[in-house]
Scaffold this motif. Structure first.
Motif: not given
Length: 255
Positions: A9-10, A93-96, A100-105, A121-123
């Protein structure tokens, strides 16, 4: 989450590396609270539920003729293909969006140095702001009902030229902010952050008002005259007395 999916994802989002943190005893780094991640995941889940409800409602409405019938021979087939495509896009889009929501922290940084604050902030959409303490005018704490439930708040920092803002503009859901404001989002120590910022703002203002812009040069220290200087002064005084006496003898000046 596995390291493989994390790295994939990164690379997909081309996320830059972590920011450089300057060294020094006055540097403070604040992170969002773990509860902020839980709140982000809750919002993500609510959005997914809304999409599923919308897809199901559309399917049921068409199948039960709740909408006007389309006078086209292959209308049902076209609708089935469109609906199938919508479900497929949703599944992709569900896993993506979850990652994104998980790694935002993990990729949210709040850095305070001795001269400025830096927020990154932000991915998907990376935002990075730097504000000097000399320009900061107001620091406030914001908390909406969901944040109150999770025990977190936002710290809003405003600089000169920011102006006022309406309540709709301050809504957490929009996350929109102007050039003259920045937010420490989802922190569980908002009072500490506000106090640190205001202390450094006062320090910069006191330094700017208490010190003269152009310091006056120091006066030279008085030194005792030397023997040669005293001798020359006495000789000059003797000559002046002799000249005065000669002029008095001629009657030009009074003795």
């Amino acid at each position: 989450m596995s390291d493989v999916s994390h790295g994939w994802l990164l690379r997909l989002l081309k996320v830059p590396p972590a920011p450089h943190i300057p060294e020094g005893a006055s540097v403070r780094v604040f992170r969002s609270a773990p509860a902020h991640r839980q709140l982000q995941l809750l919002r993500w889940a609510l959005r997914q539920v809304g999409v599923v409800v919308g897809l199901l409602f559309t399917w049921i409405a068409v199948k039960n003729r709740f909408v006007p019938h389309i006078p086209y021979q292959y209308a049902d087939t076209v609708f089935f293909v469109v609906e199938l495509f919508a479900w497929a896009a949703f599944a992709v889009q569900v896993p993506i969006t979850f990652l994104v929501a998980w790694l935002d922290y993990e990729y949210r940084w709040y850095i305070l140095s001795d001269r400025s604050l830096r927020i990154r902030e932000g991915l998907v959409s990376l935002q990075e702001k730097t504000m000097t303490f000399a320009n900061i005018q107001q620091v406030s704490i914001r908390q909406n009902p969901l944040q109150r439930l999770f025990g977190i708040s936002d710290v809003k920092v405003e600089t000169a030229g920011g102006g006022g803002s309406s309540s709709a503009k301050d809504a957490d859901a929009s996350h929109t902010e102007g050039l003259h404001e920045a937010h420490f989002r989802g922190v569980d120590n908002p009072t500490e952050i506000r106090d640190v910022i205001m202390a450094r703002v006062r320090m910069h203002r006191d330094a700017g008002l208490g010190e003269p812009l152009h310091p006056e040069p120091a006066l030279p220290h008085a030194t005792a005259p030397s023997a040669e200087t005293l001798g020359a002064a006495k000789a000059l005084l003797g000559e002046m007395r002799a000249l005065r006496g000669a002029l008095a003898a001629r009657g030009r000046v009074e003795p």
